[in-house]
Scaffold this active site. Structure first.
Site, PDB file in Angstrom:
ATOM      1  N   CYS A  70       0.799  -1.233   0.000  1.00  0.00           N
ATOM      2  CA  CYS A  70       0.000   0.000   0.000  1.00  0.00           C
ATOM      3  C   CYS A  70       0.826   1.274   0.000  1.00  0.00           C
ATOM      4  O   CYS A  70       0.532   2.220  -0.738  1.00  0.00           O
ATOM      5  CB  CYS A  70      -0.972  -0.001   1.177  1.00  0.00           C
ATOM      6  SG  CYS A  70      -0.208   0.177   2.817  1.00  0.00           S
ATOM      7  N   HIS A 108      -2.032   1.197   7.006  1.00  0.00           N
ATOM      8  CA  HIS A 108      -2.408   1.279   5.597  1.00  0.00           C
ATOM      9  C   HIS A 108      -2.408   2.741   5.175  1.00  0.00           C
ATOM     10  O   HIS A 108      -2.658   3.641   5.990  1.00  0.00           O
ATOM     11  CB  HIS A 108      -3.805   0.667   5.399  1.00  0.00           C
ATOM     12  CG  HIS A 108      -4.293   0.697   3.980  1.00  0.00           C
ATOM     13  ND1 HIS A 108      -3.640   0.050   2.956  1.00  0.00           N
ATOM     14  CD2 HIS A 108      -5.386   1.299   3.422  1.00  0.00           C
ATOM     15  CE1 HIS A 108      -4.300   0.250   1.826  1.00  0.00           C
ATOM     16  NE2 HIS A 108      -5.357   1.009   2.078  1.00  0.00           N
ATOM     17  N   ASP A 124      -7.888   4.009  -3.860  1.00  0.00           N
ATOM     18  CA  ASP A 124      -7.013   3.039  -3.204  1.00  0.00           C
ATOM     19  C   ASP A 124      -6.605   1.978  -4.212  1.00  0.00           C
ATOM     20  O   ASP A 124      -7.424   1.182  -4.666  1.00  0.00           O
ATOM     21  CB  ASP A 124      -7.744   2.393  -2.022  1.00  0.00           C
ATOM     22  CG  ASP A 124      -6.814   1.645  -1.081  1.00  0.00           C
ATOM     23  OD1 ASP A 124      -5.718   1.239  -1.521  1.00  0.00           O
ATOM     24  OD2 ASP A 124      -7.185   1.453   0.090  1.00  0.00           O
TER      25      ASP A 124
END
Length: 271
Positions: A70, A108, A124
């Site tokens: 991420c 994250h 995302d």
């Protein structure tokens, strides 16, 4: 990010340079990113340093045609969106684990993106299985997406602190809890270090390389297990026997050239 780097990034994901930072452009950029840049943790097991700096992220994702997890994927994608004229804020989140337990701080990284019309979106490209398109940030009802039925739910902060956190929920299950305070990339260094070194991190316990397929399904290589999931959720799974088979899948299905098959550093460890 300069104009040459922007053009190289756009070629990497197969998108023409857009004229304006509109929602339609953001939707196309996110979907193409998910289809072409894999979510993968190979660096953790190849002994490669993970550096959260724009140039290093671009060198990896664009120059070396790799993926990442991420911090790398959303870090690089956020830089691209900013260069294209979107207003981008980095947000920290904690992932919901077993029995609803939240992960570490800076677990994250996700993106809050404002388009030219003032609308705000949760983008995302670094969570693995997630929404294929950006989610309306201010909406609190159901949002249908090829990745499932999503909702963004307000959660009161603990300790009487003003404001709210936001749970991102898919098909009734909370994925992660977002803070709304803007962050900078350097804030996530400790989280990236923990996830790439701690025996308690699932990233050090297993290998994963995954991307969205052109038909809206997903292809994932976990160690030597190849899983292909269709848009109807039908799954095919098989074990790859030889190293050459594994390297061919990395090369042909994910565009990743490796000299050797990565092996898990901390197998069968738990926190």
């Amino acid at each position: 990010m300069d104009s040459t780097q922007v053009d190289a990034y756009l070629r990497r994901i197969g998108v023409e340079r857009p004229a304006r930072p509109t929602l339609d452009v953001l939707r196309e950029l996110q979907l193409r990113h998910l289809r072409t840049v894999p979510f993968e943790n190979l660096s953790v097991h190849l002994g490669e340093e993970i550096v959260l700096e724009e140039k290093r992220l671009l060198d990896k994702v664009v120059g070396a045609r790799r993926g990442g997890f991420c911090y790398e994927l959303n870090g690089a994608f956020g830089s691209l969106l900013t260069a294209l004229g979107f207003d981008v804020r980095l947000l920290a989140a904690r992932v919901h684990g077993d029995e609803g337990r939240l992960g570490i701080p800076y677990d994250h990284l996700a993106l809050r993106v404002r388009a030219v019309d003032g609308s705000e979106w949760l983008a995302d490209v670094g969570f693995g299985a997630h929404s294929h398109y950006p989610l309306a940030f201010e909406a609190r009802g159901e949002q249908k997406d090829p990745g499932g039925m999503f909702r963004i739910v307000e959660v009161a902060q603990r300790g009487g602190v003003d404001g709210v956190d936001l749970d991102v929920v898919v098909d009734g299950r909370a994925q992660y809890r977002l803070e709304t305070r803007p962050r900078v990339l350097g804030d996530f260094v400790a989280g990236a270090w923990w996830h790439s070194t701690s025996p308690a991190s699932h990233f050090t316990q297993s290998l994963v390389c995954s991307r969205v397929t052109e038909d809206g399904g997903r292809i994932t290589l976990s160690g030597r297990t190849l899983k292909v999931t269709g848009p109807d959720a039908a799954r095919e799974e098989r074990e790859l026997g030889t190293d050459e088979e594994v390297l061919e899948v990395y090369r042909e299905r994910f565009g990743i050239e490796l000299d050797g098959v990565p092996t898990v550093r901390n197998p069968n460890r738990s926190g």
